[in-house]
Design a protein around this motif. Structure first.
Motif, short mmCIF file in Angstrom:
data_model
loop_
_atom_site.label_atom_id
_atom_site.label_comp_id
_atom_site.label_asym_id
_atom_site.label_seq_id
_atom_site.Cartn_x
_atom_site.Cartn_y
_atom_site.Cartn_z
N ALA A 113 4.26 11.69 1.97
CA ALA A 113 3.90 11.72 3.39
C ALA A 113 3.00 10.54 3.73
O ALA A 113 3.18 9.88 4.76
CB ALA A 113 3.20 13.04 3.72
N GLY A 114 2.04 10.25 2.87
CA GLY A 114 1.18 9.09 3.09
C GLY A 114 1.95 7.79 3.02
O GLY A 114 1.68 6.85 3.78
N MET A 133 14.54 1.35 2.88
CA MET A 133 15.04 2.13 1.75
C MET A 133 13.98 3.12 1.25
O MET A 133 14.25 4.31 1.09
CB MET A 133 15.47 1.19 0.63
CG MET A 133 15.76 1.89 -0.68
SD MET A 133 17.31 2.80 -0.64
CE MET A 133 18.43 1.48 -1.14
N TYR A 134 12.79 2.60 1.02
CA TYR A 134 11.74 3.46 0.48
C TYR A 134 11.30 4.53 1.48
O TYR A 134 10.96 5.65 1.09
CB TYR A 134 10.54 2.63 0.02
CG TYR A 134 10.65 2.26 -1.43
CD1 TYR A 134 10.48 3.22 -2.42
CD2 TYR A 134 10.95 0.96 -1.81
CE1 TYR A 134 10.60 2.89 -3.75
CE2 TYR A 134 11.07 0.62 -3.14
CZ TYR A 134 10.89 1.58 -4.11
OH TYR A 134 11.02 1.26 -5.43
N ARG A 135 11.31 4.19 2.75
CA ARG A 135 10.97 5.23 3.71
C ARG A 135 12.05 6.30 3.72
O ARG A 135 11.75 7.50 3.83
CB ARG A 135 10.77 4.64 5.11
CG ARG A 135 9.95 5.58 6.00
CD ARG A 135 9.68 5.02 7.37
NE ARG A 135 10.84 5.15 8.26
CZ ARG A 135 10.78 5.03 9.58
NH1 ARG A 135 9.62 4.74 10.17
NH2 ARG A 135 11.86 5.14 10.32
N GLN A 144 0.83 -1.20 0.00
CA GLN A 144 0.00 0.00 0.00
C GLN A 144 0.87 1.25 0.00
O GLN A 144 0.56 2.24 -0.67
CB GLN A 144 -0.91 0.00 1.22
CG GLN A 144 -1.91 -1.15 1.26
CD GLN A 144 -2.67 -1.16 2.58
OE1 GLN A 144 -3.23 -0.15 3.01
NE2 GLN A 144 -2.68 -2.31 3.24
N GLY A 145 1.97 1.20 0.75
CA GLY A 145 2.87 2.33 0.80
C GLY A 145 3.52 2.59 -0.55
O GLY A 145 3.67 3.74 -0.96
N PHE A 146 3.91 1.52 -1.23
CA PHE A 146 4.53 1.69 -2.54
C PHE A 146 3.56 2.29 -3.53
O PHE A 146 3.92 3.16 -4.34
CB PHE A 146 5.06 0.35 -3.06
CG PHE A 146 5.72 0.46 -4.39
CD1 PHE A 146 6.98 1.04 -4.50
CD2 PHE A 146 5.10 0.02 -5.53
CE1 PHE A 146 7.60 1.17 -5.73
CE2 PHE A 146 5.70 0.14 -6.78
CZ PHE A 146 6.95 0.71 -6.88
N ALA A 147 2.31 1.85 -3.49
CA ALA A 147 1.30 2.42 -4.39
C ALA A 147 1.09 3.90 -4.08
O ALA A 147 0.94 4.73 -4.99
CB ALA A 147 -0.01 1.66 -4.25
N THR A 148 1.08 4.24 -2.79
CA THR A 148 0.92 5.64 -2.39
C THR A 148 2.14 6.45 -2.82
O THR A 148 2.01 7.59 -3.30
CB THR A 148 0.74 5.73 -0.87
OG1 THR A 148 -0.39 4.93 -0.49
CG2 THR A 148 0.50 7.17 -0.42
N PHE A 149 3.32 5.90 -2.66
CA PHE A 149 4.56 6.51 -3.12
C PHE A 149 4.49 6.81 -4.62
O PHE A 149 4.88 7.89 -5.07
CB PHE A 149 5.71 5.55 -2.81
CG PHE A 149 7.08 6.04 -3.22
CD1 PHE A 149 7.92 6.63 -2.29
CD2 PHE A 149 7.53 5.87 -4.52
CE1 PHE A 149 9.20 7.06 -2.66
CE2 PHE A 149 8.79 6.29 -4.90
CZ PHE A 149 9.63 6.89 -3.96
N SER A 150 3.99 5.86 -5.39
CA SER A 150 3.90 6.01 -6.84
C SER A 150 2.95 7.13 -7.25
O SER A 150 3.10 7.70 -8.33
CB SER A 150 3.45 4.69 -7.48
OG SER A 150 4.37 3.65 -7.22
N ARG A 151 1.98 7.41 -6.40
CA ARG A 151 1.04 8.51 -6.68
C ARG A 151 1.60 9.85 -6.22
O ARG A 151 0.89 10.85 -6.23
CB ARG A 151 -0.30 8.24 -5.99
CG ARG A 151 -1.07 7.06 -6.57
CD ARG A 151 -2.51 7.05 -6.09
NE ARG A 151 -2.62 6.88 -4.65
CZ ARG A 151 -2.68 5.70 -4.04
NH1 ARG A 151 -2.65 4.58 -4.77
NH2 ARG A 151 -2.77 5.62 -2.74
#
Length: 286
Positions: free
Chosen positions: A37-38, A58-60, A26-33
């Protein structure tokens, strides 16, 4: 949005036994958008359950870096170094060095990763990112092509950067192919929809470009480049009231950005033919 630090790579073996949807996904999908912050909130939720997940740390870290939380980004990159493979450790060391403004050390880490682990896609991707930073575009293109050829789990960002390099050379048809391949892997990448719209616009495919900008706005309504692109298409095609189009842009854009675009050139279309709506600049802002 997506920055030069942004990359996707294989899942760490530390999370190989996980099954089903996760806060990381879910975080990766939010990151992609482009909602960093989300994404941070969701990555943090995931890490409470899986504290040894290299990819999530890494992504955080990347998210915090883009948000300007540099000390937190360094902390997250340091944590990621504990749990990655030797190749991943070198790459994340490069990211940490760059945040700490140690550019030579960062470049050395990315170079060592691709030389020591030539079969690892993540090594080639980050080497390409580093080469782009120094305007070594031929080397960057070769590195991204190698990363894509390695077929790692998410090569969507490598393909996106290839599209950027093709577009900068004026090879918009090749760019379109790269962007479409990227979106096939991850259709939630807002910036890629915008870049595809830009290249389609340059080839005269205005209706398709309009659809790309509208999709990007659906994913992230506050994306300035998407709103600028859509307004540009409406004005060029005569399918919208120019005043309404300008107001559409003013809703989200910095007024200085809009004022820099001559109203006369926008209405006539003369200002719409030169370059994209802004996605290429945002991709290489760091």
């Amino acid at each position: 949005c997506i920055d030069l630090v942004t990359v996707t790579f294989p899942r760490s073996r530390r999370r190989s036994k996980m099954a089903g949807p996760s806060a990381f996904a879910q975080g990766f999908a939010t990151f992609s958008r482009c909602d960093k912050a989300g994404a941070v909130e969701l990555f943090s939720q995931h890490l409470r359950q899986y504290p040894r997940d290299f990819e999530c740390w890494m992504y955080r870290g990347i998210s915090h870096e883009i948000l300007g939380n540099l000390s937190t980004a360094v902390s997250d990159y340091s944590e990621a170094e504990k749990w990655g493979t030797p190749c991943e450790q070198l790459v994340v060391k490069g990211l940490r060095m760059r945040v700490q403004d140690k550019q030579k050390e960062a470049s050395d880490a990315f170079r060592q990763a691709k030389e020591r682990y030539p079969g690892e896609a993540i090594a080639w991707h980050f080497y390409g990112v580093d080469r782009m930073k120094y305007e070594a575009k031929e080397a960057a293109q070769d590195a991204f092509e190698r990363a894509v050829a390695a077929k790692y789990r998410r090569s969507t960002v490598s393909r996106y950067f290839l599209g950027q390099l093709y577009a900068e050379k004026g090879n918009h048809y090749e760019a379109i192919q790269a962007y479409r391949a990227s979106l096939k892997e991850n259709p939630s990448t807002t910036i890629c929809h915008i870049a595809l719209g830009d290249s389609l616009f340059e080839t005269g495919a205005h209706v398709e470009a309009k659809g790309c900008y509208e999709t990007a706005i659906e994913l992230n309504p506050t994306q300035v480049a998407a709103n600028l692109g859509l307004a540009r298409v409406l004005i060029r095609e005569g399918t919208g009231d120019p005043d309404a189009a300008v107001q559409h842009v003013m809703t989200w854009a910095n007024p200085a950005t809009v004022l820099s675009m001559s109203s006369a050139s926008m209405v006539s279309g003369s200002g719409a033919s030169g370059g994209g709506a802004g996605s290429r600049g945002s991709a290489g802002s760091r």
